[in-house]
Design a protein around this motif. Structure first.
Motif, short mmCIF file in Angstrom:
data_model
loop_
_atom_site.label_atom_id
_atom_site.label_comp_id
_atom_site.label_asym_id
_atom_site.label_seq_id
_atom_site.Cartn_x
_atom_site.Cartn_y
_atom_site.Cartn_z
N PHE A 163 0.74 -1.25 -0.10
CA PHE A 163 0.04 -0.03 0.12
C PHE A 163 0.90 1.21 -0.17
N VAL A 164 1.99 1.45 0.83
CA VAL A 164 2.60 2.39 0.87
C VAL A 164 3.33 2.67 -0.62
N LYS A 165 4.01 1.43 -1.06
CA LYS A 165 4.70 1.63 -2.49
C LYS A 165 3.60 2.19 -3.46
N GLU A 166 2.33 1.56 -3.22
CA GLU A 166 1.41 1.96 -4.28
C GLU A 166 0.87 3.45 -4.20
N LEU A 167 0.84 3.89 -2.84
CA LEU A 167 0.49 5.56 -2.70
C LEU A 167 1.55 6.17 -2.97
N THR A 168 2.82 5.78 -2.81
CA THR A 168 3.88 6.68 -3.28
C THR A 168 3.72 6.83 -4.83
N HIS A 169 3.66 5.60 -5.52
CA HIS A 169 3.39 5.70 -6.89
C HIS A 169 2.28 6.57 -7.42
N ARG A 170 1.08 6.38 -6.60
CA ARG A 170 0.06 7.06 -6.99
C ARG A 170 0.17 8.59 -7.01
N ALA A 171 0.81 9.09 -5.75
CA ALA A 171 1.31 10.57 -5.60
C ALA A 171 1.96 10.95 -6.70
N ARG A 172 3.17 10.11 -7.11
CA ARG A 172 4.04 10.72 -8.19
C ARG A 172 3.49 10.68 -9.52
N ASN A 173 2.39 9.88 -9.77
CA ASN A 173 1.95 9.85 -11.04
C ASN A 173 0.98 11.07 -10.99
N VAL A 174 0.23 11.75 -9.86
CA VAL A 174 -0.69 12.61 -9.50
C VAL A 174 0.03 13.90 -10.03
N ILE A 178 -0.32 16.68 -13.07
CA ILE A 178 -0.79 17.98 -12.85
C ILE A 178 0.30 18.88 -13.41
N CYS A 179 1.56 18.38 -13.45
CA CYS A 179 2.73 19.34 -14.13
C CYS A 179 2.29 19.29 -15.66
N ALA A 180 1.92 18.21 -16.21
CA ALA A 180 1.78 18.10 -17.48
C ALA A 180 0.47 18.93 -18.07
N ILE A 181 -0.58 18.95 -17.24
CA ILE A 181 -1.56 19.74 -17.25
C ILE A 181 -1.54 21.26 -17.27
N SER A 182 -0.45 21.73 -16.17
CA SER A 182 -0.16 23.00 -15.93
C SER A 182 0.61 23.48 -17.08
N ARG A 183 1.67 22.68 -17.74
CA ARG A 183 2.50 23.21 -18.97
C ARG A 183 1.57 23.45 -19.86
N GLN A 184 0.75 22.40 -20.26
CA GLN A 184 -0.18 22.63 -21.56
C GLN A 184 -1.02 23.79 -21.46
N SER A 189 -3.43 29.29 -22.65
CA SER A 189 -4.14 30.28 -21.79
C SER A 189 -3.59 31.91 -22.09
N ASP A 190 -4.50 32.53 -22.32
CA ASP A 190 -4.11 34.10 -22.58
C ASP A 190 -4.19 34.93 -21.49
N SER A 191 -4.51 34.27 -20.25
CA SER A 191 -4.46 35.47 -18.95
C SER A 191 -4.16 34.18 -17.81
N VAL A 192 -3.84 34.73 -16.80
CA VAL A 192 -3.73 34.04 -15.37
C VAL A 192 -4.83 33.48 -14.91
N SER A 193 -6.15 34.31 -15.17
CA SER A 193 -7.32 34.10 -14.71
C SER A 193 -7.84 32.92 -15.55
N ASN A 194 -7.79 33.00 -16.87
CA ASN A 194 -8.14 31.70 -17.62
C ASN A 194 -7.35 30.50 -17.31
N PHE A 195 -5.86 30.71 -16.94
CA PHE A 195 -5.13 29.40 -16.57
C PHE A 195 -5.43 28.86 -15.17
N GLN A 196 -6.03 29.79 -14.38
CA GLN A 196 -6.48 29.29 -13.05
C GLN A 196 -7.73 28.60 -12.98
N ASP A 197 -8.74 29.00 -13.79
CA ASP A 197 -10.20 28.34 -14.26
C ASP A 197 -9.94 27.16 -15.00
N ALA A 198 -9.25 27.11 -15.88
CA ALA A 198 -8.93 25.97 -16.75
C ALA A 198 -8.41 24.76 -15.68
N LEU A 199 -7.18 25.22 -14.86
CA LEU A 199 -6.44 24.22 -14.06
C LEU A 199 -7.30 23.65 -13.26
#
Length: 357
Positions: A163-174, A178-184, A189-199
Protein backbone atom coordinates in the motif's frame (compact mmCIF):
# COMPACT_ATOMS: atom_id res chain seq x y z
CA UNK A 1 -20.11 -28.40 9.85
CA UNK A 2 -19.50 -27.61 13.48
CA UNK A 3 -17.17 -29.90 15.42
CA UNK A 4 -19.09 -32.26 17.68
CA UNK A 5 -18.42 -33.32 21.20
CA UNK A 6 -17.52 -36.94 20.46
CA UNK A 7 -14.23 -38.18 21.87
CA UNK A 8 -12.03 -40.71 20.15
CA UNK A 9 -10.21 -42.58 22.88
CA UNK A 10 -9.70 -45.59 20.60
CA UNK A 11 -7.86 -43.39 18.13
CA UNK A 12 -5.79 -41.97 20.93
CA UNK A 13 -4.83 -45.46 22.08
CA UNK A 14 -3.87 -46.69 18.60
CA UNK A 15 -1.93 -43.71 17.25
CA UNK A 16 1.81 -43.29 17.81
CA UNK A 17 1.39 -39.52 18.27
CA UNK A 18 -0.88 -38.48 21.10
CA UNK A 19 -1.01 -36.60 24.36
CA UNK A 20 2.01 -37.76 26.28
CA UNK A 21 0.21 -37.00 29.50
CA UNK A 22 -3.10 -38.66 28.55
CA UNK A 23 -4.09 -41.05 31.29
CA UNK A 24 -6.12 -43.02 28.75
CA UNK A 25 -3.02 -43.92 26.76
CA UNK A 26 -2.36 -47.64 26.51
CA UNK A 27 1.28 -47.13 27.53
CA UNK A 28 2.85 -45.06 30.26
CA UNK A 29 5.71 -42.83 29.21
CA UNK A 30 8.50 -45.11 30.58
CA UNK A 31 7.16 -48.01 28.46
CA UNK A 32 7.29 -46.07 25.19
CA UNK A 33 9.97 -46.78 22.62
CA UNK A 34 12.49 -43.88 22.61
CA UNK A 35 11.56 -42.87 19.05
CA UNK A 36 7.86 -42.85 19.92
CA UNK A 37 8.48 -40.87 23.06
CA UNK A 38 10.49 -38.23 21.21
CA UNK A 39 7.90 -38.01 18.43
CA UNK A 40 5.01 -37.64 20.86
CA UNK A 41 6.87 -35.05 22.89
CA UNK A 42 7.79 -33.00 19.82
CA UNK A 43 4.21 -33.20 18.54
CA UNK A 44 2.53 -32.22 21.79
CA UNK A 45 4.92 -29.46 22.81
CA UNK A 46 5.57 -27.94 19.39
CA UNK A 47 5.11 -24.15 19.54
CA UNK A 48 3.16 -24.28 16.28
CA UNK A 49 -0.21 -26.00 15.76
CA UNK A 50 0.05 -29.61 14.58
CA UNK A 51 -2.85 -31.83 13.55
CA UNK A 52 -2.88 -35.53 12.74
CA UNK A 53 -5.49 -36.54 10.14
CA UNK A 54 -6.29 -40.09 9.06
CA UNK A 55 -6.76 -41.33 5.49
CA UNK A 56 -10.49 -40.54 5.64
CA UNK A 57 -9.88 -36.94 6.68
CA UNK A 58 -10.84 -37.32 10.35
CA UNK A 59 -8.80 -35.53 13.00
CA UNK A 60 -6.98 -38.07 15.18
CA UNK A 61 -4.87 -35.78 17.34
CA UNK A 62 -4.13 -32.10 17.88
CA UNK A 63 -1.51 -30.56 20.10
CA UNK A 64 -1.81 -27.84 22.71
CA UNK A 65 -0.80 -25.13 20.26
CA UNK A 66 -3.69 -26.18 17.99
CA UNK A 67 -6.17 -25.85 20.85
CA UNK A 68 -4.93 -22.35 21.57
CA UNK A 69 -4.79 -21.31 17.92
CA UNK A 70 -8.19 -22.60 16.78
CA UNK A 71 -10.00 -22.06 20.08
CA UNK A 72 -11.34 -25.64 20.29
CA UNK A 73 -10.65 -28.02 23.16
CA UNK A 74 -9.17 -31.28 21.92
CA UNK A 75 -12.23 -33.37 22.77
CA UNK A 76 -14.42 -31.33 20.38
CA UNK A 77 -12.15 -31.89 17.39
CA UNK A 78 -11.01 -35.49 17.74
CA UNK A 79 -12.94 -37.59 15.22
CA UNK A 80 -14.28 -34.60 13.29
CA UNK A 81 -13.48 -33.99 9.59
CA UNK A 82 -10.54 -31.69 9.12
CA UNK A 83 -12.87 -29.51 7.00
CA UNK A 84 -14.28 -28.27 10.33
CA UNK A 85 -11.24 -25.96 10.37
CA UNK A 86 -11.86 -24.71 6.82
CA UNK A 87 -14.20 -21.78 5.94
CA UNK A 88 -17.63 -23.15 5.07
CA UNK A 89 -17.58 -21.88 1.47
CA UNK A 90 -14.35 -23.79 0.77
CA UNK A 91 -15.10 -27.13 2.44
CA UNK A 92 -16.35 -29.07 -0.57
CA UNK A 93 -13.37 -27.99 -2.64
CA UNK A 94 -11.00 -28.80 0.21
CA UNK A 95 -12.51 -32.27 0.57
CA UNK A 96 -11.87 -33.02 -3.09
CA UNK A 97 -8.30 -31.75 -2.87
CA UNK A 98 -7.72 -33.86 0.25
CA UNK A 99 -8.96 -37.02 -1.48
CA UNK A 100 -6.70 -36.31 -4.45
CA UNK A 101 -3.74 -35.83 -2.13
CA UNK A 102 -4.38 -39.05 -0.19
CA UNK A 103 -4.24 -41.01 -3.45
CA UNK A 104 -0.52 -40.10 -3.65
CA UNK A 105 0.56 -38.57 -0.32
CA UNK A 106 3.98 -36.90 -0.26
CA UNK A 107 5.64 -34.35 1.97
CA UNK A 108 4.98 -30.89 0.55
CA UNK A 109 3.36 -27.52 1.29
CA UNK A 110 -0.41 -27.42 0.90
CA UNK A 111 -1.62 -25.42 -2.12
CA UNK A 112 1.81 -23.98 -2.84
CA UNK A 113 1.50 -20.55 -4.42
CA UNK A 114 -2.10 -20.06 -3.32
CA UNK A 115 -3.54 -18.21 -0.33
CA UNK A 116 -4.79 -20.56 2.41
CA UNK A 117 -7.32 -19.56 5.04
CA UNK A 118 -8.18 -21.46 8.24
CA UNK A 119 -11.30 -20.87 10.33
CA UNK A 120 -11.24 -20.58 14.13
CA UNK A 121 -14.02 -21.56 16.53
CA UNK A 122 -15.26 -17.96 16.76
CA UNK A 123 -15.50 -17.73 12.95
CA UNK A 124 -12.33 -15.69 12.51
CA UNK A 125 -10.52 -16.51 9.28
CA UNK A 126 -6.73 -16.52 9.40
CA UNK A 127 -4.21 -16.72 6.59
CA UNK A 128 -1.95 -19.73 7.10
CA UNK A 129 0.82 -21.79 5.59
CA UNK A 130 0.41 -25.57 5.98
CA UNK A 131 3.02 -28.28 5.55
CA UNK A 132 1.79 -31.84 4.93
CA UNK A 133 3.83 -34.87 5.96
CA UNK A 134 2.45 -38.41 5.60
CA UNK A 135 3.30 -41.00 8.27
CA UNK A 136 2.72 -44.76 8.40
CA UNK A 137 1.04 -45.94 11.60
CA UNK A 138 1.62 -49.22 13.43
CA UNK A 139 -1.57 -50.46 11.77
CA UNK A 140 0.06 -49.81 8.34
CA UNK A 141 -2.49 -47.10 7.70
CA UNK A 142 -1.31 -43.76 6.35
CA UNK A 143 -2.05 -40.56 8.24
CA UNK A 144 -0.93 -36.98 7.58
CA UNK A 145 0.65 -34.54 10.00
CA UNK A 146 -0.39 -30.97 9.25
CA UNK A 147 1.85 -28.21 10.55
CA UNK A 148 -0.02 -24.90 10.60
CA UNK A 149 1.81 -21.56 10.60
CA UNK A 150 -0.08 -18.31 11.10
CA UNK A 151 1.15 -15.86 8.44
CA UNK A 152 -1.57 -13.23 8.89
CA UNK A 153 0.88 -10.78 10.49
CA UNK A 154 3.32 -11.29 7.63
CA UNK A 155 0.52 -10.86 5.10
CA UNK A 156 -0.59 -7.66 6.80
CA UNK A 157 2.98 -6.34 6.74
CA UNK A 158 3.31 -7.22 3.04
CA UNK A 159 -0.01 -5.57 2.25
CA UNK A 160 1.00 -2.48 4.21
CA UNK A 161 4.30 -2.30 2.36
CA UNK A 162 2.48 -2.73 -0.95
CA UNK A 163 0.00 0.00 0.00
CA UNK A 164 2.81 2.42 0.88
CA UNK A 165 4.57 1.70 -2.41
CA UNK A 166 1.32 2.06 -4.34
CA UNK A 167 0.48 5.29 -2.53
CA UNK A 168 3.92 6.68 -3.34
CA UNK A 169 3.52 5.65 -6.98
CA UNK A 170 0.03 7.15 -7.17
CA UNK A 171 1.23 10.43 -5.62
CA UNK A 172 4.10 10.71 -8.09
CA UNK A 173 1.75 9.97 -10.95
CA UNK A 174 -0.72 12.61 -9.79
CA UNK A 175 2.03 15.23 -9.57
CA UNK A 176 3.24 14.26 -13.05
CA UNK A 177 -0.27 14.64 -14.47
CA UNK A 178 -0.75 18.00 -12.76
CA UNK A 179 2.59 19.23 -14.09
CA UNK A 180 1.69 18.10 -17.61
CA UNK A 181 -1.71 19.79 -17.40
CA UNK A 182 -0.13 22.95 -16.05
CA UNK A 183 2.47 23.12 -18.82
CA UNK A 184 -0.07 22.55 -21.59
CA UNK A 185 -2.56 25.04 -20.13
CA UNK A 186 0.21 27.61 -19.85
CA UNK A 187 0.78 27.32 -23.60
CA UNK A 188 -2.90 27.79 -24.43
CA UNK A 189 -4.07 30.35 -21.83
CA UNK A 190 -4.14 34.03 -22.65
CA UNK A 191 -4.41 35.23 -19.03
CA UNK A 192 -3.66 34.13 -15.49
CA UNK A 193 -7.38 34.09 -14.72
CA UNK A 194 -8.13 31.76 -17.64
CA UNK A 195 -5.22 29.55 -16.61
CA UNK A 196 -6.53 29.28 -13.03
CA UNK A 197 -10.08 28.49 -14.14
CA UNK A 198 -8.91 25.86 -16.63
CA UNK A 199 -6.56 24.24 -14.10
CA UNK A 200 -9.25 24.05 -11.41
CA UNK A 201 -11.64 22.52 -13.94
CA UNK A 202 -9.16 19.75 -14.86
CA UNK A 203 -8.24 19.09 -11.24
CA UNK A 204 -11.92 18.64 -10.41
CA UNK A 205 -12.13 16.11 -13.27
CA UNK A 206 -9.19 14.21 -11.76
CA UNK A 207 -10.87 14.34 -8.36
CA UNK A 208 -14.04 12.83 -9.86
CA UNK A 209 -12.03 9.90 -11.20
CA UNK A 210 -10.34 9.41 -7.84
CA UNK A 211 -13.71 9.19 -6.13
CA UNK A 212 -14.45 6.22 -8.38
CA UNK A 213 -11.11 4.64 -7.41
CA UNK A 214 -11.85 5.25 -3.74
CA UNK A 215 -15.19 3.47 -4.08
CA UNK A 216 -13.36 0.53 -5.66
CA UNK A 217 -10.67 0.55 -2.92
CA UNK A 218 -8.12 1.85 -5.39
CA UNK A 219 -8.45 -1.17 -7.60
CA UNK A 220 -9.55 -1.19 -11.23
CA UNK A 221 -12.40 1.24 -11.97
CA UNK A 222 -15.48 0.24 -14.01
CA UNK A 223 -15.55 2.14 -17.30
CA UNK A 224 -19.25 2.92 -16.83
CA UNK A 225 -18.68 4.51 -13.42
CA UNK A 226 -15.73 6.46 -14.79
CA UNK A 227 -17.78 7.90 -17.65
CA UNK A 228 -20.66 8.80 -15.36
CA UNK A 229 -18.32 10.53 -12.92
CA UNK A 230 -17.15 12.86 -15.71
CA UNK A 231 -20.62 13.83 -16.92
CA UNK A 232 -22.13 14.25 -13.44
CA UNK A 233 -21.87 18.04 -13.76
CA UNK A 234 -24.63 17.98 -16.39
CA UNK A 235 -28.23 18.60 -15.47
CA UNK A 236 -30.71 15.73 -15.43
CA UNK A 237 -31.99 16.93 -18.79
CA UNK A 238 -28.52 16.95 -20.24
CA UNK A 239 -27.83 13.47 -18.87
CA UNK A 240 -30.81 12.12 -20.81
CA UNK A 241 -29.10 13.18 -24.05
CA UNK A 242 -26.20 10.79 -23.42
CA UNK A 243 -26.61 7.13 -24.33
CA UNK A 244 -24.00 4.99 -22.54
CA UNK A 245 -23.51 1.36 -23.55
CA UNK A 246 -20.66 -1.10 -23.08
CA UNK A 247 -19.66 -4.34 -21.37
CA UNK A 248 -18.77 -4.53 -17.68
CA UNK A 249 -15.02 -4.05 -17.88
CA UNK A 250 -12.60 -2.14 -15.69
CA UNK A 251 -9.49 -0.05 -16.14
CA UNK A 252 -6.54 0.03 -13.82
CA UNK A 253 -5.99 3.44 -12.17
CA UNK A 254 -3.23 4.73 -14.48
CA UNK A 255 -5.09 4.44 -17.82
CA UNK A 256 -8.43 5.21 -16.13
CA UNK A 257 -7.15 8.61 -15.04
CA UNK A 258 -6.40 9.56 -18.63
CA UNK A 259 -9.66 8.23 -20.02
CA UNK A 260 -11.46 10.30 -17.38
CA UNK A 261 -9.60 13.37 -18.60
CA UNK A 262 -10.62 12.60 -22.19
CA UNK A 263 -14.31 12.18 -21.31
CA UNK A 264 -14.21 15.42 -19.34
CA UNK A 265 -12.78 17.32 -22.34
CA UNK A 266 -15.35 15.81 -24.69
CA UNK A 267 -18.28 16.48 -22.36
CA UNK A 268 -17.20 20.07 -21.67
CA UNK A 269 -16.80 20.81 -25.37
CA UNK A 270 -20.17 19.18 -26.15
CA UNK A 271 -21.89 21.43 -23.60
CA UNK A 272 -20.23 24.57 -24.91
CA UNK A 273 -20.20 23.98 -28.65
CA UNK A 274 -21.49 20.51 -29.56
CA UNK A 275 -24.44 18.19 -29.28
CA UNK A 276 -25.17 18.97 -25.63
CA UNK A 277 -25.50 22.70 -26.37
CA UNK A 278 -28.94 22.13 -27.95
CA UNK A 279 -31.97 20.09 -26.77
CA UNK A 280 -31.96 17.89 -29.89
CA UNK A 281 -28.35 16.79 -29.62
CA UNK A 282 -27.38 13.22 -28.76
CA UNK A 283 -24.09 11.74 -27.56
CA UNK A 284 -23.41 8.04 -27.98
CA UNK A 285 -20.75 6.62 -25.65
CA UNK A 286 -19.67 3.10 -26.54
CA UNK A 287 -16.83 0.82 -25.54
CA UNK A 288 -15.95 -2.75 -26.35
CA UNK A 289 -13.16 -5.26 -26.07
CA UNK A 290 -12.08 -8.05 -28.36
CA UNK A 291 -10.24 -10.81 -26.44
CA UNK A 292 -9.15 -12.49 -29.66
CA UNK A 293 -7.61 -9.32 -31.08
CA UNK A 294 -6.59 -8.16 -27.58
CA UNK A 295 -8.12 -4.76 -28.31
CA UNK A 296 -10.03 -2.22 -26.21
CA UNK A 297 -12.04 0.41 -28.10
CA UNK A 298 -13.79 3.51 -26.73
CA UNK A 299 -15.99 5.80 -28.86
CA UNK A 300 -17.62 9.17 -28.25
CA UNK A 301 -19.97 10.21 -31.08
CA UNK A 302 -22.12 13.36 -31.27
CA UNK A 303 -25.13 13.80 -33.56
CA UNK A 304 -28.15 16.06 -34.12
CA UNK A 305 -26.22 19.03 -32.78
CA UNK A 306 -25.00 22.24 -34.39
CA UNK A 307 -22.57 21.87 -37.27
CA UNK A 308 -19.11 21.39 -35.82
CA UNK A 309 -16.28 23.54 -37.12
CA UNK A 310 -12.60 22.59 -36.83
CA UNK A 311 -10.87 24.92 -34.34
CA UNK A 312 -8.58 27.60 -35.70
CA UNK A 313 -5.82 26.44 -33.37
CA UNK A 314 -5.13 23.30 -31.39
CA UNK A 315 -6.16 23.76 -27.77
CA UNK A 316 -5.37 21.80 -24.63
CA UNK A 317 -8.37 19.52 -25.15
CA UNK A 318 -7.06 18.49 -28.57
CA UNK A 319 -3.64 17.72 -27.07
CA UNK A 320 -5.26 15.46 -24.47
CA UNK A 321 -7.43 13.63 -26.99
CA UNK A 322 -4.89 13.28 -29.80
CA UNK A 323 -1.64 12.75 -27.92
CA UNK A 324 -1.69 12.38 -24.14
CA UNK A 325 -4.46 9.79 -23.72
CA UNK A 326 -3.47 7.44 -26.57
CA UNK A 327 0.15 7.58 -25.37
CA UNK A 328 -0.97 6.61 -21.85
CA UNK A 329 -2.84 3.59 -23.29
CA UNK A 330 -0.08 2.65 -25.72
CA UNK A 331 -2.69 2.90 -28.47
CA UNK A 332 -4.07 5.28 -31.07
CA UNK A 333 -6.82 7.90 -31.11
CA UNK A 334 -8.77 9.52 -33.91
CA UNK A 335 -10.47 12.89 -33.31
CA UNK A 336 -12.84 13.99 -36.09
CA UNK A 337 -14.50 17.40 -36.12
CA UNK A 338 -17.05 17.25 -38.96
CA UNK A 339 -20.25 19.22 -39.69
CA UNK A 340 -22.39 16.31 -38.47
CA UNK A 341 -20.63 16.34 -35.11
CA UNK A 342 -17.52 15.48 -33.12
CA UNK A 343 -16.34 11.91 -32.78
CA UNK A 344 -13.39 10.45 -30.90
CA UNK A 345 -12.19 6.84 -31.07
CA UNK A 346 -9.53 5.31 -28.84
CA UNK A 347 -8.03 1.90 -29.64
CA UNK A 348 -5.65 0.27 -27.19
CA UNK A 349 -4.22 -3.18 -26.43
CA UNK A 350 -5.92 -5.04 -23.58
CA UNK A 351 -2.55 -5.43 -21.88
CA UNK A 352 -2.61 -1.76 -20.85
CA UNK A 353 -4.74 -2.15 -17.74
CA UNK A 354 -8.04 -3.37 -19.22
CA UNK A 355 -9.74 -6.01 -17.05
CA UNK A 356 -12.88 -8.00 -17.81
CA UNK A 357 -15.21 -8.29 -14.81
Amino acid sequence: MKPGSDGASSNERDAPLGDACDAASSKSLPDLEPTQFVARTLFEHSPVPMIMVDAAGAIEHINKASEEFFGYPKKLLIGQPVEALVPSDKRLHHEQLRQDYMAHPVSRPMAEGRRLVACKKDGTEVTVHIAMNPVVLETSEVAVILTVIDISARELAERTEFFVKELTHRARNVFAIICAISRQLGKHSDSVSNFQDALEDRLEALSASYRVFEKERWQAAPVRDLVQSQIAFLTTEGMSQIDIQGPEICLEPAPAEYLGMAVHELATNAVKHGALSVPTGIVDVRWSFDPRAQLFEFQWTERNGPAAQPPERQGFGSVILKSIVPAAFGGTADLIVAPKGVSWTLKAPLATGVIQK
